[in-house]
Design an enzyme around this catalytic site. Structure first.
Site, mmCIF file in Angstrom:
data_model
loop_
_atom_site.group_PDB
_atom_site.id
_atom_site.type_symbol
_atom_site.label_atom_id
_atom_site.label_comp_id
_atom_site.label_asym_id
_atom_site.label_seq_id
_atom_site.Cartn_x
_atom_site.Cartn_y
_atom_site.Cartn_z
ATOM 1 N N HIS A 96 0.860 -1.194 0.000
ATOM 2 C CA HIS A 96 0.000 0.000 0.000
ATOM 3 C C HIS A 96 0.892 1.238 0.000
ATOM 4 O O HIS A 96 1.973 1.225 0.607
ATOM 5 C CB HIS A 96 -0.906 -0.016 1.238
ATOM 6 C CG HIS A 96 -1.966 1.039 1.191
ATOM 7 N ND1 HIS A 96 -1.704 2.358 1.479
ATOM 8 C CD2 HIS A 96 -3.277 0.986 0.838
ATOM 9 C CE1 HIS A 96 -2.816 3.060 1.317
ATOM 10 N NE2 HIS A 96 -3.782 2.245 0.931
ATOM 11 N N SER A 214 -10.474 7.291 -3.207
ATOM 12 C CA SER A 214 -11.706 8.080 -3.094
ATOM 13 C C SER A 214 -12.912 7.451 -3.786
ATOM 14 O O SER A 214 -13.740 8.149 -4.369
ATOM 15 C CB SER A 214 -11.472 9.512 -3.602
ATOM 16 O OG SER A 214 -10.484 10.152 -2.820
HETATM 17 P P1 PGA Z 1 -9.586 6.172 0.195
HETATM 18 O O1 PGA Z 1 -8.369 5.131 0.456
HETATM 19 O O2 PGA Z 1 -10.739 5.382 -0.335
HETATM 20 O O3 PGA Z 1 -9.829 6.784 1.529
HETATM 21 O O4 PGA Z 1 -9.085 7.148 -0.817
HETATM 22 C C1 PGA Z 1 -8.096 4.071 -0.434
HETATM 23 C C2 PGA Z 1 -6.947 3.235 0.075
HETATM 24 O O5 PGA Z 1 -6.016 3.786 0.656
HETATM 25 O O6 PGA Z 1 -6.947 1.995 -0.088
#
Ligand code: PGA
Length: 256
Positions: A96, A214
């Site tokens: 990640h 997001s």
């Molecule tokens: P987010 O995070 O949906 O808050 O943008 C996605 C992720 O980090 O896997």
């Protein structure tokens, strides 16, 4: 036919009691789905209780956010794939961008973890993605290609079946600013073509590629309708069971 896979990455959020309440609410909101694979990815501390809780809720699978590449040993503070397997964990997020940027994980480290996860019977969710600067400089393709080639070095063709890739442009994570469906689809096509180069085109067609960054109910259906987008890795919107359930519904609607 690639079954869509929706995973909620809870990051460093939710205690055991909160996780219990979450599952209760998610099951109430969603009922059950067999069209979409749903994965909850809590903090390590919550995994044992959640594993027990999900015993009779087979449509929800369990994942972990990270692991060490060794099976056991003197690695204070680390958790191994063997330990996760013993708790019925199926998926593990590896590489990640928060691990890469905040904890110094390189493509080589991620590769060790990918190989160890596969050896131990876990399915890696290998995260890749470019920064805004890399995109603006025109380096996106090169960055993604390197992350795939090094990240998957030494992975056998047979093991590709257990692999999930998550394309997460760093500029879209936690910013509220998602990639638009065309941008995401283009990146997924590129990723699939690199996967075909490192395996073969038949295998690359079967590997699921999630989009992350997001994702929310407002954009989920259009993103999930793209030909090469096979699901989502959801951060913030996956912390609320009602919102996550709406994303599941949107994904089902995209299948119709
Ligand atoms: P987010 O995070 O949906 O808050 O943008 C996605 C992720 O980090 O896997």
């Amino acid at each position: 036919m690639r079954k869509k896979i929706l995973a909620a990455n809870w990051k460093m959020n939710l205690t055991q009691d909160e996780a219990d309440a979450y599952v209760h609410s998610l099951v109430r909101e969603t009922g059950e789905t067999n069209d979409v694979e749903v994965v909850l990815i809590p903090a390590f501390t919550v995994i044992p209780a959640l594993a027990a809780r999900l015993n009779d809720t087979a449509w929800i699978r369990l994942g972990a956010q990270n692991m060490h590449w060794e099976k056991s040993g003197a690695y204070t503070g680390e958790i191994s794939g063997t330990m996760l397997r013993a708790l019925y964990v199926r998926y593990v997020i590896l590489g990640h961008s928060e691990r890469r940027n905040l904890f110094g994980e390189t493509n080589e480290i991620v590769n060790r973890k990918v190989k160890a996860a596969l050896e131990q019977g876990l399915r890696p969710i290998l995260c890749i993605g470019e920064s805004l600067q890399e995109r603006d400089l025109g380096h996106m393709n090169q960055v993604l290609e390197e992350q795939i080639r090094v990240g998957l070095k030494g992975v056998s063709l047979k093991e590709f079946h257990d692999l999930v890739i998550a394309y997460e442009p760093i500029w879209a994570i936690g910013t509220g600013k998602s990639a638009n469906p065309q941008q995401a689809q283009e990146a997924h096509v590129l990723i699939r073509s690199v996967l075909a180069q490192v395996s073969d085109s038949g295998i690359a067609e079967r590997v699921r590629i999630q989009y992350g960054g997001s994702v929310k109910p407002e954009n989920a259906q259009e993103l999930m309708s793209q030909k090469d987008i096979d699901g989502a890795l959801v951060g913030a919107a996956g912390l609320d069971p009602v919102t996550f359930s709406q994303i599941i519904r949107c994904t089902e609607a995209a299948l119709a």
